[in-house]
Design a protein around this motif. Structure first.
Motif, short mmCIF file in Angstrom:
data_model
loop_
_atom_site.label_atom_id
_atom_site.label_comp_id
_atom_site.label_asym_id
_atom_site.label_seq_id
_atom_site.Cartn_x
_atom_site.Cartn_y
_atom_site.Cartn_z
N GLY A 24 0.92 -1.52 -0.09
CA GLY A 24 0.20 -0.11 0.52
C GLY A 24 0.52 1.23 0.08
N ASN A 62 -2.70 1.09 -4.35
CA ASN A 62 -3.67 0.18 -3.84
C ASN A 62 -4.72 -0.23 -4.19
OD1 ASN A 62 -2.14 1.57 -1.52
ND2 ASN A 62 -2.70 3.23 -0.88
N GLY A 78 -7.29 -3.95 3.94
CA GLY A 78 -7.87 -2.60 3.31
C GLY A 78 -7.52 -2.17 4.67
N SER A 79 -8.61 -1.16 5.11
CA SER A 79 -8.37 0.09 5.89
C SER A 79 -9.49 0.60 7.19
CB SER A 79 -7.75 1.12 5.34
OG SER A 79 -7.85 2.05 7.13
N GLY A 98 -11.91 2.95 4.83
CA GLY A 98 -12.57 2.57 3.85
C GLY A 98 -13.82 2.66 3.87
N TYR A 133 -6.78 8.10 0.61
CA TYR A 133 -6.37 6.91 1.25
C TYR A 133 -7.37 6.27 1.05
CZ TYR A 133 -4.49 3.49 4.27
OH TYR A 133 -3.82 1.96 4.38
N SER A 166 -8.64 5.59 -1.98
CA SER A 166 -8.45 4.34 -2.82
C SER A 166 -8.87 2.92 -1.82
CB SER A 166 -7.30 4.04 -2.96
OG SER A 166 -6.57 4.47 -1.37
N LYS A 167 -9.65 3.02 -1.16
CA LYS A 167 -9.74 1.76 0.26
C LYS A 167 -10.84 1.06 -0.02
CE LYS A 167 -5.67 0.55 2.05
NZ LYS A 167 -4.56 -0.79 1.44
N LEU A 196 -11.03 -1.29 -2.26
CA LEU A 196 -10.61 -2.23 -2.47
C LEU A 196 -11.46 -2.52 -1.98
CD1 LEU A 196 -7.80 -3.56 -2.69
CD2 LEU A 196 -7.19 -3.34 -0.67
N THR A 197 -12.36 -2.45 -0.68
CA THR A 197 -13.71 -3.30 -0.81
C THR A 197 -14.69 -3.78 -1.84
OG1 THR A 197 -14.17 -1.34 1.35
CG2 THR A 197 -15.86 -3.49 0.82
N GLN A 219 -11.45 -9.44 3.38
CA GLN A 219 -11.00 -8.10 3.55
C GLN A 219 -10.49 -8.41 4.69
OE1 GLN A 219 -11.39 -4.76 1.15
NE2 GLN A 219 -11.58 -3.20 2.78
N SER A 255 -10.12 -5.27 7.73
CA SER A 255 -9.97 -3.47 7.70
C SER A 255 -8.82 -3.23 9.34
CB SER A 255 -10.71 -2.97 7.22
OG SER A 255 -10.72 -3.02 5.87
#
Length: 248
Positions: A93, A117, A142-143, A146, A157, A160-161, A164-165, A184, A186
């Motif tokens: 990332g 990412n 992930g984060s 997100g 950021y 982007s996350k 990703l989801t 995922q 997170s």
């Protein structure tokens, strides 16, 4: 129990931090483990030595994940070296920590964030799908940002996350008929060199959690290896929040 005995796992960005902890835990669970890195060759080799001491085979592959061609080549190199691929962990990332105001963020930073990412995770999963067999696992890191952004400064950021989801859920549908799960994990604030628990913003992040502390990288790794195990074949398309209640 070494639930991943004989399996092959690739952890992108696995030379340090959460990625290195994931690689070590996968090795402890019996897997052969490859990691990618960009700059930290010595740290990547430290992870390889840990894998080998745990009884597995290790491999470090240098690849810049802002370059889609290098992403695909790294996945193929790992599958060729080990003769198979069972688990892909998309951990690599990038986060712009310059503190640049929203209106002044240059497009090259936007591009690099999305390339590393999002695009790299897509390309790695797409290429890994050529090698994964029934029982294969794709796990995206992930984060908590997100799904909820508690303050300014994280727009790029978080975008982007969040993407990703969507990638995780779409891949789960595409690969599910082949018996391959995609999930995922997170994380919330996690104590790494990129976001240390004694850093300048640590108190504010700690205050957002329900448990009042940072996670250790090993706690994130434990959730990843849970999803990588062969007993978890009915969990797919899920986003597992390991954030200490940050988004509760």
């Amino acid at each position: 129990m070494r639930s991943l005995m004989g399996h092959v796992a690739l952890v992108t960005g696995g030379s340090r931090g959460i990625g290195a902890a994931i690689a070590r835990r996968l090795a402890e669970d019996g897997a052969h483990v490859a990691v990618t890195y960009v700059h930290n060759a010595d740290q990547a080799q430290d992870v390889v030595r840990f894998v080998e001491k745990a009884g597995g085979k290790g491999l470090a592959v240098r690849a810049d994940f802002s370059d889609a061609e290098q992403v695909g080549r790294a996945v193929d190199e790992v599958a060729s070296f080990f003769g198979r691929l069972d688990v892909l962990v998309n951990n690599a990332g990038f986060m712009d920590v310059s503190g640049t105001p929203l209106a002044e963020i240059p497009l090259d930073v936007v591009d690099r964030t999305l390339d590393v990412n999002v695009r790299a995770a897509f390309v790695a999963a797409q290429r890994a799908a050529r090698h994964l067999e029934r029982g294969g696992r794709v796990i995206n890191i992930g984060s908590c940002l997100g799904s909820r952004v508690p303050g300014p400064g994280a727009t790029l950021y978080a975008m982007s996350k969040s993407a990703l989801t969507g990638l995780t859920k779409g891949l789960a549908r595409d690969l599910g008929p082949r018996g391959i799960t995609v999930n995922q994990v997170s994380p919330g604030p996690t104590d790494t060199d990129m976001n240390p628990s004694d850093g300048p913003h640590a108190d504010a992040q700690r205050a957002l959690t329900a448990v009042g502390r940072y996670a250790s990288p090993e706690e994130i790794a434990a959730c990843v290896t849970f999803l990588a195990g062969q007993a978890e074949g009915f969990i797919t398309g899920a986003d597992l929040a390991v954030d200490g209640g940050t988004n509760a």
